[in-house]
Design an enzyme around this catalytic site. Structure first.
Site, PDB file in Angstrom:
ATOM      1  N   SER A  96      11.502   0.619   8.768  1.00 30.74           N
ATOM      2  CA  SER A  96      11.311  -0.157   7.547  1.00 30.74           C
ATOM      3  C   SER A  96      12.401  -1.228   7.433  1.00 30.74           C
ATOM      4  O   SER A  96      12.572  -2.024   8.336  1.00 30.74           O
ATOM      5  CB  SER A  96      11.273   0.799   6.346  1.00 30.74           C
ATOM      6  OG  SER A  96      10.884   0.145   5.183  1.00 30.74           O
TER       7      SER A  96
ATOM      8  N   GLU B 250       0.202   0.618   6.540  1.00 30.83           N
ATOM      9  CA  GLU B 250       1.525   0.182   6.097  1.00 30.83           C
ATOM     10  C   GLU B 250       1.552  -0.259   4.634  1.00 30.83           C
ATOM     11  O   GLU B 250       2.566  -0.170   3.963  1.00 30.83           O
ATOM     12  CB  GLU B 250       1.992  -1.008   6.958  1.00 30.83           C
ATOM     13  CG  GLU B 250       2.285  -0.691   8.410  1.00 30.83           C
ATOM     14  CD  GLU B 250       3.663  -0.084   8.627  1.00 30.83           C
ATOM     15  OE1 GLU B 250       4.292   0.356   7.646  1.00 30.83           O
ATOM     16  OE2 GLU B 250       4.102  -0.058   9.793  1.00 30.83           O
TER      17      GLU B 250
ATOM     18  N   HIS C 126       3.308   3.956   5.229  1.00 33.13           N
ATOM     19  CA  HIS C 126       4.643   3.507   5.625  1.00 33.13           C
ATOM     20  C   HIS C 126       5.638   4.659   5.532  1.00 33.13           C
ATOM     21  O   HIS C 126       5.731   5.309   4.491  1.00 33.13           O
ATOM     22  CB  HIS C 126       5.041   2.379   4.665  1.00 33.13           C
ATOM     23  CG  HIS C 126       6.293   1.664   5.017  1.00 33.13           C
ATOM     24  ND1 HIS C 126       6.398   0.839   6.106  1.00 33.13           N
ATOM     25  CD2 HIS C 126       7.506   1.646   4.410  1.00 33.13           C
ATOM     26  CE1 HIS C 126       7.619   0.331   6.148  1.00 33.13           C
ATOM     27  NE2 HIS C 126       8.312   0.805   5.137  1.00 33.13           N
TER      28      HIS C 126
END
Ligand SMILES: *[C@@H]1O[C@H](CO)[C@@H](O)[C@H](O)[C@H]1NC(C)=O
Length: 549
Positions: A235, A361, A471
């Site tokens: 991330s 995501e 995510h």
């Protein structure tokens, strides 16, 4: 069943390693300059935690680039516990407070993105975890972890590198693991004309770079090889790897020889003045508005006053989502141009890398905009929140390429399910492609012919209601257990993720576009082709290059 067993195992594993400080073996020590650092033994590893790598960024050093720590003095230093995390942006309970949230989502948030306390402005410490009993003169490859959390939250204490080092010993490919704190939110990424003029933008990235210089200087004392450093993140940590590769005209200065990126590559951000309105809001809130030097006024404020003003600015899990208040931006210093353009200019470190995504995501970042329920509101949301300068024609094209048809949204391949609102899957698809999936494919398109690169896609946890393979679910595969963890360790050792007992992972090329794919099924990996949503991704990457966040 398989699904929940895997999560359970991952959580138990993470919990067990941090809790099992069993009968005390003699404490390991290491000499840095004249200082003696005493760590702790855990399993087959020695852990040295909370080592200061820069001077405290407090007082007059607030909102300044990190200053190297002085030589360590002739005394003993306690390196047995993690140092405090950097100040954490208040998420106002964003995702956590909703009864809709699934257990898996809560687990990810609580395991990896918990509220990191204690947090403290004096936070620039790092941790080294190494195999015990490394003979002197040994030079092991080094992996440096950069945590995620939207450049707003995160800390090193929740990522137990012991798991990685233990597994590397089992594989007979031992590594030294390093993780550093870096400044976050307004403290690390304050953004405005004033910040640009004073050359104090992107401080969190400078912190990371400072830690990499520390590694060059000191990792030999831990049995690490400073010539064999891989930077690795997820991330925001993964975007940070990308930005470290773009820094300094693409010259890595010998600080690293490879990069491993999980959900974040070439961040689509624009000029640092894009943060001006949030800077001005903090200046206003803190009573600094009348001052001739507002930056100096902010620097001199009591911490609590500055912190509570900063907490009023939007968070990444709020309605503004990925158009977050504080993030790396083009400061003409650390980031000299729009990252997309730097890649086009070839100003990127010429090192081998791995770059991957989860399948869904965008779902986590679409959760806060669930009051957007019609196509008109969808367009209005893009225009008012994400891309204020977008033309009507481009907006129409986006709405066509990302249709309201819920069977085409994200979580993908879930048909009519998971439509939290009529627009949720559509927004999730757009956000994921624009910021996370699109930039990965763009990077691979641009450089895979010139440097060794591998790509992956994680479709695990697909059954998570509303969020799918969202995510950060790939974190369980590296800080728990799984193939990806072994691929990382192989890559750190050999600059190639492949190794024994693993499915062969072909290099990425624009002719074959093969990518390793992680699945929930009995056969847990497969090689698939990165050829989905081509028109959509090409278009949104182009739009974001013209209208960076
Ligand atoms: C949704 O909520 C946000 C934040 O409260 C607000 O600014 C926006 O106008 C709302 N949008 C719609 C379509 O109701």
């Amino acid at each position: 069943m398989l699904f929940s067993a895997r999560i359970g195992a991952a959580l138990i594993f993470v919990g067990a390693t941090s809790a099992s400080i069993l009968p005390r073996a003699p404490d390991p020590t290491v000499q840095l300059d004249s200082g003696t650092f005493t760590g702790r033994k855990l399993g087959r590893t020695d852990r040295f935690l909370g080592i200061p790598f820069a001077k405290p960024p407090t007082g007059d050093l607030r909102f300044r680039r990190p200053v190297s720590v002085d030589s360590y003095e002739a005394r003993s230093y306690d390196a047995s516990a993690y140092g405090p995390a950097c100040p954490q942006h208040d998420f106002h309970g964003a995702v956590l407070e909703s009864g809709l949230v699934d257990n898996v989502v809560s687990n990810v948030i609580n395991t990896f993105w918990a509220v990191f306390t204690p947090d403290n402005e004096d936070c620039l410490s790092l941790n080294v975890i190494k195999p015990s009993n490394v003979p002197s003169g040994t030079k092991l490859p080094v992996v440096v972890w950069i945590y995620g959390g939207g450049f707003q939250i995160g800390g090193t204490a929740t990522y137990d590198g012991t798991v990685i080092v233990e597994r590397s010993i089992q594989l007979n490919e031992p590594v030294v693991y390093v993780s550093m704190n870096y400044r976050l939110g307004a403290f690390g990424f304050l953004a405005s004309q004033e910040v640009k003029d004073a050359k104090v933008g992107n401080l969190g990235l400078y912190d990371q770079r400072e830690a990499l210089h520390w590694v060059q200087k000191y990792i030999g004392a831990f049995g690490g090889d400073p010539a064999k450093v891989t930077i690795w993140g997820e991330s925001a940590g993964s975007f940070s790897v990308g930005l470290q590769m773009l820094a300094n005209g693409g010259d890595p200065q010998g600080l690293f020889r490879a990069g491993f990126m999980q959900s974040g590559t070439i961040i689509p951000v624009g000029d640092i003045t894009h943060g001006q309105k949030y800077y001005d809001a903090i200046v206003e809130d803190t009573g600094c508005a009348g001052e001739s030097d507002t930056l100096q006024c902010l620097r001199a404020l009591p911490y609590d006053i500055l912190k509570s003003a900063a907490d009023q600015t939007p968070s990444i899990l709020g309605y503004e989502s990925l158009a977050a208040a504080w993030a790396p931006r083009v400061d003409s210093e650390f980031i000299t141009d729009v990252p997309h353009a730097l890649v086009k200019q070839g100003k990127i470190a010429s090192v081998p890398f791995v770059a991957g995504n989860t399948d869904d995501e965008g779902t986590l970042f679409a959760f806060a905009s669930r009051n957007v329920t019609t196509t008109a509101e969808f367009k209005g949301y893009i225009k008012s929140v994400l891309l204020p300068d977008i033309s009507g024609a481009d907006l129409d094209t986006i709405a066509t390429l990302y249709p309201a048809d819920i069977t085409r949204g994200s979580p993908y391949d879930t048909g009519i399910l998971n439509a939290l609102t009529p627009q949720f899957k559509r927004i999730a698809s757009l956000l994921g492609d624009a910021v996370l999936t699109g930039p990965r494919r763009f990077l691979l398109n641009e450089v895979s012919a010139k440097q060794n690169s591998w790509s992956f896609l994680s479709k695990r946890f697909k059954a998570t209601p509303f969020f799918g393979s969202f995510h950060a679910t790939d974190l369980f595969q590296v800080y728990g257990a799984g193939e990806l963890q072994d691929y990382v360790i192989n890559f750190v050792n050999n600059l190639d993720p492949n190794g024994q007992h693993l499915r062969a992972w072909p290099k990425y090329s624009t002719s074959s576009r093969q990518q390793m794919t992680f699945l929930d099924s009995i056969i847990p990996t497969s090689v698939t082709v990165d050829n989905y949503r081509v028109a959509q991704i090409d278009f949104v990457v182009d739009v974001l290059s013209r209208h960076p966040l």
